[in-house]
Design a protein around this motif. Structure first.
Motif, PDB file in Angstrom:
ATOM      1  N   ARG A  86      79.715 -15.752 -70.699  1.00 44.19           N
ATOM      2  CA  ARG A  86      79.133 -15.766 -72.043  1.00 44.19           C
ATOM      3  C   ARG A  86      79.115 -17.192 -72.594  1.00 44.19           C
ATOM      4  O   ARG A  86      78.137 -17.632 -73.192  1.00 44.19           O
ATOM      5  CB  ARG A  86      79.915 -14.822 -72.955  1.00 44.19           C
ATOM      6  CG  ARG A  86      79.281 -14.549 -74.269  1.00 44.19           C
ATOM      7  CD  ARG A  86      79.957 -13.431 -75.070  1.00 44.19           C
ATOM      8  NE  ARG A  86      81.398 -13.294 -74.877  1.00 44.19           N
ATOM      9  CZ  ARG A  86      81.969 -12.312 -74.160  1.00 44.19           C
ATOM     10  NH1 ARG A  86      81.235 -11.404 -73.567  1.00 44.19           N
ATOM     11  NH2 ARG A  86      83.280 -12.253 -74.034  1.00 44.19           N
ATOM     12  N   SER A  87      80.192 -17.932 -72.362  1.00 43.81           N
ATOM     13  CA  SER A  87      80.268 -19.313 -72.816  1.00 43.81           C
ATOM     14  C   SER A  87      79.204 -20.182 -72.146  1.00 43.81           C
ATOM     15  O   SER A  87      78.561 -21.005 -72.800  1.00 43.81           O
ATOM     16  CB  SER A  87      81.666 -19.861 -72.513  1.00 43.81           C
ATOM     17  OG  SER A  87      81.712 -21.243 -72.663  1.00 43.81           O
ATOM     18  N   CYS A  90      75.790 -19.296 -73.619  1.00 44.68           N
ATOM     19  CA  CYS A  90      75.630 -19.860 -74.967  1.00 44.68           C
ATOM     20  C   CYS A  90      75.389 -21.359 -74.917  1.00 44.68           C
ATOM     21  O   CYS A  90      74.580 -21.887 -75.677  1.00 44.68           O
ATOM     22  CB  CYS A  90      76.857 -19.559 -75.815  1.00 44.68           C
ATOM     23  SG  CYS A  90      76.977 -17.849 -76.325  1.00 44.68           S
ATOM     24  N   ARG A  91      76.082 -22.030 -74.019  1.00 49.84           N
ATOM     25  CA  ARG A  91      75.931 -23.473 -73.896  1.00 49.84           C
ATOM     26  C   ARG A  91      74.522 -23.830 -73.440  1.00 49.84           C
ATOM     27  O   ARG A  91      73.962 -24.838 -73.847  1.00 49.84           O
ATOM     28  CB  ARG A  91      76.961 -24.008 -72.901  1.00 49.84           C
ATOM     29  CG  ARG A  91      76.924 -25.503 -72.749  1.00 49.84           C
ATOM     30  CD  ARG A  91      78.024 -25.989 -71.861  1.00 49.84           C
ATOM     31  NE  ARG A  91      77.886 -25.401 -70.540  1.00 49.84           N
ATOM     32  CZ  ARG A  91      78.752 -25.568 -69.560  1.00 49.84           C
ATOM     33  NH1 ARG A  91      79.833 -26.284 -69.760  1.00 49.84           N
ATOM     34  NH2 ARG A  91      78.564 -25.023 -68.394  1.00 49.84           N
TER      35      ARG A  91
END
Length: 100
Positions: A86-87, A90-91
């Motif tokens: 998820r990170s 998002c990045r």
């Protein structure tokens, strides 16, 4: 070569290089036998990789799995893998023009 064919090739070439190469995520060449490494993973981790949004290497997924205690607590390890994925999404979301 007809002009219509040449222009469609140029359009296709621009679409391929313009969109897929804009990611800021690291690119790495595979080393070793990826499918053999995948086959040796725990079944729970293999199922997670099959459903993952990003293309994970078996080595990196296994490293996170082991560090998160996947042998003792698979749910916690899967939650950690989900959080990392998820990170990363998002990045990289603004590159793909997606609201995360």
């Amino acid at each position: 070569m007809p002009a219509a064919i040449a222009s469609s090739r140029d359009l296709w070439r621009g679409r391929r290089t313009g969109r897929n190469l804009r990611s800021h995520l690291k690119r790495r060449r595979r080393q070793g036998r990826a499918m053999q490494a995948y086959d040796t993973l725990p079944s729970t981790l293999r199922h997670w990789l099959a459903e993952a949004c990003l293309p994970w290497s078996p080595a990196s997924a296994l490293k996170i799995w082991e560090k998160a205690g996947g042998g003792r607590n698979p749910e916690a390890a899967l939650a950690r893998l989900d959080a990392i994925e998820r990170s990363m999404l998002c990045r990289d979301a603004r590159i793909w023009e997606v609201n995360a």
